[in-house]
Design a protein around this motif. Structure first.
Motif, PDB file in Angstrom:
ATOM      1  N   ALA A  89      20.114  30.353 -20.714  1.00 41.80           N
ATOM      2  CA  ALA A  89      19.412  29.241 -20.071  1.00 41.80           C
ATOM      3  C   ALA A  89      19.524  27.980 -20.919  1.00 41.80           C
ATOM      4  CB  ALA A  89      17.945  29.616 -19.857  1.00 41.80           C
ATOM      5  N   ALA A  90      19.401  28.136 -22.243  1.00 42.84           N
ATOM      6  CA  ALA A  90      19.544  26.968 -23.126  1.00 42.84           C
ATOM      7  C   ALA A  90      20.957  26.413 -23.064  1.00 42.84           C
ATOM      8  CB  ALA A  90      19.185  27.367 -24.554  1.00 42.84           C
ATOM      9  N   GLU A 144       9.325  29.703 -17.583  1.00 36.42           N
ATOM     10  CA  GLU A 144       9.954  30.425 -18.685  1.00 36.42           C
ATOM     11  C   GLU A 144       9.111  31.629 -19.104  1.00 36.42           C
ATOM     12  OE1 GLU A 144       9.304  27.239 -18.600  1.00 36.42           O
ATOM     13  OE2 GLU A 144      11.270  26.247 -18.536  1.00 36.42           O
ATOM     14  N   LEU A 175      23.027  26.521 -20.538  1.00 37.04           N
ATOM     15  CA  LEU A 175      23.185  25.814 -19.265  1.00 37.04           C
ATOM     16  C   LEU A 175      22.478  24.463 -19.297  1.00 37.04           C
ATOM     17  CD1 LEU A 175      24.122  25.837 -16.288  1.00 37.04           C
ATOM     18  CD2 LEU A 175      21.970  26.978 -15.719  1.00 37.04           C
ATOM     19  N   THR A 176      21.279  24.426 -19.874  1.00 36.44           N
ATOM     20  CA  THR A 176      20.489  23.197 -19.911  1.00 36.44           C
ATOM     21  C   THR A 176      21.166  22.126 -20.754  1.00 36.44           C
ATOM     22  OG1 THR A 176      18.429  24.431 -19.610  1.00 36.44           O
ATOM     23  CG2 THR A 176      18.259  22.214 -20.524  1.00 36.44           C
ATOM     24  N   HIS A 177      21.702  22.527 -21.899  1.00 33.22           N
ATOM     25  CA  HIS A 177      22.225  21.544 -22.849  1.00 33.22           C
ATOM     26  C   HIS A 177      23.743  21.363 -22.768  1.00 33.22           C
ATOM     27  CE1 HIS A 177      18.304  21.273 -24.732  1.00 33.22           C
ATOM     28  NE2 HIS A 177      18.273  22.589 -24.846  1.00 33.22           N
ATOM     29  N   ASP A 201      22.790  28.943 -10.312  1.00 34.51           N
ATOM     30  CA  ASP A 201      22.737  27.612 -10.911  1.00 34.51           C
ATOM     31  C   ASP A 201      24.089  27.216 -11.509  1.00 34.51           C
ATOM     32  OD1 ASP A 201      20.090  27.198 -10.251  1.00 34.51           O
ATOM     33  OD2 ASP A 201      19.342  28.104 -12.093  1.00 34.51           O
ATOM     34  N   LEU A 215      21.414  33.325 -13.910  1.00 34.72           N
ATOM     35  CA  LEU A 215      21.827  31.922 -13.825  1.00 34.72           C
ATOM     36  C   LEU A 215      23.026  31.699 -12.922  1.00 34.72           C
ATOM     37  CD1 LEU A 215      21.684  31.118 -17.660  1.00 34.72           C
ATOM     38  CD2 LEU A 215      19.950  30.554 -15.959  1.00 34.72           C
ATOM     39  N   GLY A 252      26.296  24.125 -10.410  1.00 32.19           N
ATOM     40  CA  GLY A 252      26.712  23.157 -11.419  1.00 32.19           C
ATOM     41  C   GLY A 252      28.175  22.796 -11.332  1.00 32.19           C
TER      42      GLY A 252
END
Length: 415
Positions: free
Chosen positions: A369-370, A52, A372-374, A248, A245, A252
């Protein structure tokens, strides 16, 4: 018989400015913004930084650039582009030398601060100002060519950086890149750009017509500024968040990694194609209408993977739609302030416009990014859809209020 008149005209031969600036932009972006993508493994290993933080260097660059953008704009307007762009090349070289000697977080942050100081002078803001000062009424077409060629930066420097770092090491690679700024970019900026203006007798038709500002009231100028700032910041939030992203996101949705990489690679050609189309056909539509169409493509592209099962064809349509919208909007974002505010204060107004844009650009990688992560792959797509719809609303209002007036003024100048 040609009529002789006294004008204040740009000194350099404008035909040579765009090619010189294009080379500088390829080197400038390729040796800064695109570095973390290819050097992230080396930087995390040797500097002890998290992934990061490695990509956070770009955020530092954008925050610093946004903070000094208005000051850089005034510098560009007052002195012409030659001195600021040369200074920007020097700052870039210093930054890369600092990065090549970094041993940890402090050195890494310092390098990106210097890149942020040099970026408004040597990258898009400075190059667009140089074109505005030298290309007159041909500025829109010249900007299109600049961004068309500049889009090759990743294609050139991703493989070049990988090869050089594998062959010589990443630190030596950065020193080589610093030398490119000193021995290639600096001479190009110094030789291709002269003093901004000089008074001389010229024959009508030998030089391009100078683009004058629209006759706007103070209230109209404020309205135009607010609508442009909103449209460009919302769409920029998407265009600086999705590309990092996109692979990714496609993975996903269940697509194989190899296909996700191949589909993601279609983004660059789509941007180039849309810039070529704008150069060829954009004059017929009007710049702000091009902006409306380009901005409208973005939510359509974002809707595809949300309403249809994301197979290969939908994935390609999503990537190509994104790329076409982002590519055309690069031209609109840089040419619209020139059309509405004129050449004399272009760099200053563009610098103020870049302040909210760079804040949006800087936040985008972290926020997406957050998401996508959550929230999984649909979350960043939904975020991009909402932001692009807000951009479309602002762009439609801008075109409805100023589009007809701008095209009328352009037609009158052409005659």
């Amino acid at each position: 018989m040609p009529i002789e008149t006294v004008q204040r005209v740009a000194r350099p031969t404008f035909r040579y400015v765009t090619p010189a600036l294009s080379i500088g932009q390829i080197i400038g972006w390729g040796t800064t913004y695109y570095l973390p993508t290819t050097l992230s493994l080396f930087l995390t290993r040797d500097l002890g930084l998290g992934r990061e933080m490695v990509f956070g260097g770009v955020t530092i660059m954008l925050l610093v650039s946004g903070a000094i953008g208005p000051h850089a704009g005034r510098f560009l307007d007052r002195s012409g582009a030659r001195l600021p762009m040369c200074l920007g090349s020097v700052l870039m070289a210093v930054a890369l030398v600092i990065l090549s000697r970094a041993e940890g977080l402090m050195g890494y942050v310092a390098a990106w601060v210097f890149i942020g100081l040099g970026a408004p002078l040597a990258l898009t803001q400075g190059a667009a100002a140089a074109i505005a000062q030298t290309s007159g009424d041909g500025a829109r077409r010249s900007m299109g060519m600049l961004f068309l060629v500049g889009g090759l930066a990743s294609a050139v420097f991703w493989p070049l950086t990988a090869w050089l770092s594998d062959t010589f090491g990443w630190r030596e690679t950065l020193v080589i890149f610093a030398a490119l700024h000193v021995f290639v970019c600096l001479p190009l900026h110094a030789l291709a750009l002269g003093r901004r203006e000089q008074e001389q007798v010229v024959r009508t038709g030998e030089l391009p017509v100078v683009m004058e500002p629209l006759a706007l009231t103070p209230e109209e100028r404020r309205s135009a500024f607010i609508l442009m700032a909103a449209a460009f910041s919302f769409i920029g939030f998407v265009t600086w968040g999705i590309p990092l992203l996109i692979i990714d996101v496609l993975k996903g949705f269940g697509l194989p990694a190899s296909f996700a990489i191949a589909a993601g690679a279609a983004m660059g050609p789509a941007q180039i194609l849309s810039r070529m189309a704008e150069m060829m056909f954009g004059q017929r539509l009007g710049l702000l209408m091009v902006g409306v169409i380009a901005t409208a493509i973005m939510p359509l592209a974002m809707t595809l993977p949300l309403v249809v099962e994301t197979g290969p064809m939908i994935a390609i349509g999503f990537v190509v739609g994104y790329g076409m919208s982002a590519g055309a909007m690069t031209i609109v974002r840089n040419a619209a302030p020139l059309m509405l505010f004129g050449r004399a204060t272009y760099a200053t107004m563009n610098g103020w416009l870049l302040l909210p844009q760079n804040l949006a650009f800087a936040a985008a990688p972290i926020v997406f990014a957050a998401a996508l992560t959550h929230g999984g792959p649909t979350a960043p797509i939904l975020l991009a859809l909402v932001s692009s719809l807000a951009a479309l609303a602002a762009m439609v209002l801008l075109e409805r209020r100023f589009g007809a007036k701008a095209e009328k003024a352009r037609a009158a100048a052409a005659h």
